[in-house]
Design an enzyme around this catalytic site. Structure first.
Site, PDB file in Angstrom:
ATOM      1  N   HIS A 111       0.906  -1.168   0.013  1.00 54.53           N
ATOM      2  CA  HIS A 111      -0.082   0.201   0.019  1.00 54.53           C
ATOM      3  C   HIS A 111       0.806   1.081  -0.085  1.00 54.53           C
ATOM      4  CE1 HIS A 111      -3.533   2.688   1.617  1.00 54.53           C
ATOM      5  NE2 HIS A 111      -3.931   1.925   0.529  1.00 54.53           N
ATOM      6  N   LYS A 113       2.942   4.554  -1.246  1.00 57.08           N
ATOM      7  CA  LYS A 113       2.738   5.301  -2.194  1.00 57.08           C
ATOM      8  C   LYS A 113       3.956   6.411  -2.311  1.00 57.08           C
ATOM      9  CE  LYS A 113      -1.412   3.515  -1.648  1.00 57.08           C
ATOM     10  NZ  LYS A 113      -2.603   4.337  -1.724  1.00 57.08           N
ATOM     11  N   ASP A 118      15.045  10.702  -9.615  1.00 59.33           N
ATOM     12  CA  ASP A 118      16.732  11.306  -9.140  1.00 59.33           C
ATOM     13  C   ASP A 118      16.584  11.282  -7.674  1.00 59.33           C
ATOM     14  OD1 ASP A 118      17.463  10.617 -11.674  1.00 59.33           O
ATOM     15  OD2 ASP A 118      17.412  12.809 -12.198  1.00 59.33           O
TER      16      ASP A 118
END
Length: 439
Positions: A111, A113, A118
């Protein structure tokens, strides 16, 4: 995100529950292809590396899915592309065979995110899906040019990727050499190996931080020129209970427990289903709490087919139970519920803002993937950051973000649950206690 992908020179790292299959998601894939094609080449291969971590169950659902979206890139750039699909060790055996594809993710998912380009990264609660790019309210924080933090999250995603199933150009999956299969191998062995791999990243980050602090202290003692004192600190928090990692849970509980009497805490969750521990702390702590949740019409499951369509009603039932406890304890002056509503939108924002006594701007925020519910604590892999700041400009931005969300809300009162559209059918009330730990 598209602009960042196109200008990335060395790495793009993305962790999400899934990648959608619409035109906006295809735009992201096309940007990755363009970046890989235009990247400077060394020994015949692009220097740019792209690593994507998704959940196996959600990313494999249906004929057209996250995997089919990424396979063309994987086939064309096998040396530069890595696609890892995390499979919870709790979905195995008969359970895996019997649960329908649409519901197997209820057992546990990847889950996190994180979207990294870079040395800059976006921390969010949002997935890579068209609704989040258009009409689904979420939160996003961009941390610009933070190599140490970018390295940490790159290594964290890499570690979870190492214990995940690896997607091959022929659409098969396999485990890396030396790893235990998440659902065919021994459950205890998989979790122990995964914990060691991920804790190595956390421990390495702590060691690097201690070295940096020692170097800074040494520089000050010898009169070496110092950088201006920091006014903002970022603390990564990781929660992976199936693998025995509980850092985010421990920090969140301590934060809720130690909130001062005149402090104000603003907490939001797209799916209001506080754990018993968090609920006890909110009801027992002296601080003021303003909890923002989705009204039924902006719940992501509103209008869904079958049993899933009853989930908004189940959340209404849970909210009413919590509000009743607030009233029983006569805490309405201190604990307030608010419902977010925006026409034709859904609500998925989660996080926390902390206002110290006498301050009109927050000094701390939590932002990331956890929803403060049972799933976030016990089932899924989660990550967020705590931003602690003395910078007044940043505090003002955080205050503006918090106020913007709450401006679209109304306060919950007893009359809220007497409205006709808040009627919860008896069967939903009866099954909610049994299913609330799965959604």
């Amino acid at each position: 995100m598209k602009a960042r992908i196109k200008t990335a020179e060395s790495r793009v790292v993305m962790a999400s529950l899934y990648l959608g299959t619409g035109p906006l998601e295809q735009d992201l894939v096309d940007c990755m292809q363009e970046a890989l094609e235009s990247s400077p080449r060394k020994d015949g291969a692009s220097e740019l590396k792209i690593s994507i971590l998704l959940d196996y169950t959600r990313g494999s659902r249906g004929k057209r899915n996250s995997r089919s979206m990424l396979l063309p890139l994987l086939r064309r750039f096998p040396r530069q592309m890595r696609v890892s699909l995390y499979h919870t060790p709790d979905l195995r055996g008969l359970l895996r065979l019997l649960i329908p594809e649409r519901f197997n993710e209820t057992i546990g998912v990847q889950h996190i995110k994180v979207y990294l380009f870079d040395n800059s990264l976006i921390i969010s609660g949002a997935n890579l899906s068209d609704s989040y790019f258009t009409n689904r309210q979420d939160r996003y924080v961009l941390l610009e040019d933070c190599p140490a933090l970018a390295d940490f999250f790159s290594e964290l995603v890499g570690a979870v990727g190492d214990v995940s199933l690896q997607l091959s150009p022929d659409d098969t999956v396999s485990v890396m050499d030396g790893m235990v299969h998440p659902y065919q191998g021994n459950r205890v062995e998989f979790s122990a190996l995964a914990q060691r791999r991920i804790m190595a990243v956390l421990n390495s980050a702590r060691a690097r931080q201690r070295v940096e602090e020692a170097e800074q202290a040494g520089g000050a003692e010898t009169g070496v020129a110092e950088e201006p004192p920091a006014d903002t600190w970022v603390f990564p928090l990781v929660q992976m209970k199936p693998l025995g990692i509980r850092l985010d849970e421990q920090v969140t509980e301590r934060l809720l427990r130690e909130a001062g009497g005149d402090a104000q805490v603003y907490l939001t969750s797209g799916y209001f289903n506080l754990t018993q521990a968090y609920m006890r702390l909110v009801l027992g702590a002296p601080a003021g709490y303003h909890i923002l949740l989705a009204s039924p019409q902006v719940n992501g499951f509103f209008g869904a087919r079958g049993v899933a369509g009853a989930i908004p009603a189940a959340y209404t039932h849970l909210a009413r139970q919590f509000y009743s406890k607030v009233c029983q304890l006569r805490q309405q002056h201190r604990v307030q519920l608010h419902e977010y509503y925006r026409h034709a939108w859904t609500f998925h924002a989660k996080g926390l803002w902390y206002y110290l006594v006498g301050c009109d701007r927050p000094c701390l925020t939590l932002i990331g993937s956890p929803n403060f519910g049972y799933r976030s604590v016990h089932r899924d892999l989660e990550a967020q950051i705590a931003i602690v700041t003395e910078n007044q400009e940043l505090q003002a931005q955080l205050q503006q973000e918090q106020e913007m969300l709450y401006q679209r809300s109304t306060e919950v009162c007893s009359a809220t649950f007497r409205q006709p559209d808040r009627h919860v059918k008896l069967w939903v009330q009866l099954i909610t206690p049994f299913i609330k730990n799965f959604f």
